[in-house]
Design a protein around this motif. Structure first.
Motif, PDB file in Angstrom:
ATOM      1  N   UNK A  28       0.817  -1.226   0.000  1.00  0.00           N
ATOM      2  CA  UNK A  28       0.000   0.000   0.000  1.00  0.00           C
ATOM      3  C   UNK A  28       0.844   1.267   0.000  1.00  0.00           C
ATOM      4  N   UNK A  29       1.938   1.273   0.750  1.00  0.00           N
ATOM      5  CA  UNK A  29       2.825   2.441   0.789  1.00  0.00           C
ATOM      6  C   UNK A  29       3.389   2.724  -0.600  1.00  0.00           C
ATOM      7  N   UNK A  30       3.859   1.695  -1.266  1.00  0.00           N
ATOM      8  CA  UNK A  30       4.500   1.874  -2.573  1.00  0.00           C
ATOM      9  C   UNK A  30       3.495   2.300  -3.634  1.00  0.00           C
ATOM     10  N   UNK A  31       2.351   1.626  -3.696  1.00  0.00           N
ATOM     11  CA  UNK A  31       1.371   1.936  -4.732  1.00  0.00           C
ATOM     12  C   UNK A  31       0.745   3.315  -4.515  1.00  0.00           C
ATOM     13  N   UNK A  32       0.464   3.652  -3.260  1.00  0.00           N
ATOM     14  CA  UNK A  32      -0.109   4.978  -3.001  1.00  0.00           C
ATOM     15  C   UNK A  32       0.877   6.085  -3.343  1.00  0.00           C
ATOM     16  N   UNK A  33       2.165   5.837  -3.101  1.00  0.00           N
ATOM     17  CA  UNK A  33       3.174   6.827  -3.486  1.00  0.00           C
ATOM     18  C   UNK A  33       3.201   6.998  -4.994  1.00  0.00           C
ATOM     19  N   UNK A  34       3.047   5.903  -5.710  1.00  0.00           N
ATOM     20  CA  UNK A  34       3.009   5.980  -7.174  1.00  0.00           C
ATOM     21  C   UNK A  34       1.796   6.766  -7.653  1.00  0.00           C
ATOM     22  N   UNK A  44      -7.366   4.190  -5.491  1.00  0.00           N
ATOM     23  CA  UNK A  44      -7.302   3.746  -4.095  1.00  0.00           C
ATOM     24  C   UNK A  44      -6.639   2.368  -4.036  1.00  0.00           C
ATOM     25  N   UNK A  45      -5.759   2.179  -3.049  1.00  0.00           N
ATOM     26  CA  UNK A  45      -5.066   0.897  -2.882  1.00  0.00           C
ATOM     27  C   UNK A  45      -5.161   0.483  -1.416  1.00  0.00           C
ATOM     28  N   UNK A 270      10.197   7.812  -6.207  1.00  0.00           N
ATOM     29  CA  UNK A 270       9.192   8.165  -5.211  1.00  0.00           C
ATOM     30  C   UNK A 270       8.727   6.940  -4.439  1.00  0.00           C
ATOM     31  N   UNK A 271       8.597   5.818  -5.116  1.00  0.00           N
ATOM     32  CA  UNK A 271       8.158   4.588  -4.471  1.00  0.00           C
ATOM     33  C   UNK A 271       9.224   4.070  -3.514  1.00  0.00           C
ATOM     34  N   UNK A 272      10.492   4.125  -3.940  1.00  0.00           N
ATOM     35  CA  UNK A 272      11.568   3.675  -3.060  1.00  0.00           C
ATOM     36  C   UNK A 272      11.656   4.564  -1.815  1.00  0.00           C
ATOM     37  N   UNK A 273      11.569   5.866  -2.007  1.00  0.00           N
ATOM     38  CA  UNK A 273      11.642   6.793  -0.876  1.00  0.00           C
ATOM     39  C   UNK A 273      10.520   6.515   0.121  1.00  0.00           C
ATOM     40  N   UNK A 274       9.328   6.235  -0.386  1.00  0.00           N
ATOM     41  CA  UNK A 274       8.202   5.949   0.492  1.00  0.00           C
ATOM     42  C   UNK A 274       8.436   4.648   1.262  1.00  0.00           C
TER      43      UNK A 274
END
Length: 290
Positions: A28-34, A44-45, A270-274
């Motif tokens: 969820x963290x990675x997909x929402x950051x994307x 929504x994820x 952005x996904x990695x940072x999240x």
């Protein structure tokens, strides 16, 4: 309006990760950051705990707003009979970690395999003459499938039982990889290989940390929590290159986002940072697992 999975404008879309247990999933963290980086404000994820018994009803209850699912254990093989088709990559290891809904069809994909390849490529590993795999099971079979794309020679798998050894040799034959097997007690011998892929659970390789030689090759340790593992820390201390489980998690999620949203490239940085921020936050509020 955001783009749908077919690249066209559409109504709000949904996606989620399923598995059991699922509470610690970073998906969820990675997909929402994307979604945030791509401007997909109406996407929504979520995460849902589901086992094999619950999966058919869950799929049957999804409406047209759903773009896709991420799947973790124990669902990667259980989902296959419930799909309209799977990709050649997923079929090669009989494992689906991604379901995409398009045109009324459920299609299964495996982004773990190309995710491994991309994570290694990002760290400069594009081709090796031989490799070693620590462990067996679903992750090890995905590692073998990835190695079939980048390893020109033999792969040695270090396993705990003859049944596991036979399974790995079978995967090697199926994937076109020259696989030999060795007993887990000799796992330190793996460190002579230019690429070592550790697919074992947390703590399983801790006793090997003291056996890492000077100037080792590349270690790909698929764990991301706790991190670094003792083996990964020892590897880095001796000058070796280390690719971690978060690298794999991010790269496979990048491919999932692209498949589900129809938007490419997905925002890797952005996904990695999240993901890094979420792991750092966890480490300050709870004891490490394992």
């Amino acid at each position: 309006m955001s783009a749908g999975a077919d690249g066209t404008a559409g109504s709000p879309r949904r996606a989620a990760v399923l598995g059991k247990p699922i509470g610690h999933s970073l998906s969820p963290v990675l997909h929402r950051a994307a979604y945030a980086a791509l401007g997909l404000d109406d996407w929504r994820y979520d995460r849902f705990e589901a086992d094999e018994a619950a999966l058919p009803a869950f799929l049957a209850g999804l409406d047209a707003s759903w773009a896709g699912l991420s799947l973790t254990m124990p669902l990667k093989r259980a989902v296959i009979p419930l799909l309209d088709g799977i990709s050649d990559t997923a079929a090669s290891v009989e494992a689906v970690n991604t379901v995409v809904f398009t045109g009324g069809r459920r299609t299964g994909e495996n982004t773990d395999i190309p995710g491994i390849v991309e994570a290694l490529r990002e760290r400069g590993v594009e081709r090796v003459g031989r490799a070693a795999v620590l462990g067996a099971g679903a992750t090890a079979s995905s590692a073998l499938a990835a190695l079939s794309r980048i390893c020109s020679g033999e792969v040695t798998a270090y396993v705990r039982s003859e049944s596991r050894a036979a399974e790995m040799r079978g995967w090697g034959e199926r994937l076109g990889v020259a696989v030999t097997t060795a007993d887990w007690d000799a796992a330190a011998e793996a460190f002579d290989a230019p690429l070592v892929v550790a697919t074992t659970p947390a703590g399983a390789t801790d006793h090997l940390a003291g056996a890492v030689p000077e100037r080792p090759g590349t270690l790909f340790d698929v764990l991301y929590e706790p991190w670094p593992t003792r083996l990964a820390a020892a590897w880095s201390a001796r000058g070796g290159a280390v690719v971690g489980g978060l690298d794999l998690l991010v790269h496979q999620a990048v491919l999932q986002v692209e498949l589900m949203t129809g938007r490419a490239p997905a925002p890797l940085a952005a996904m990695r940072a999240a993901g890094e921020a979420a792991l750092a936050a966890r480490s300050t509020r709870e004891p490490a697992a394992g």
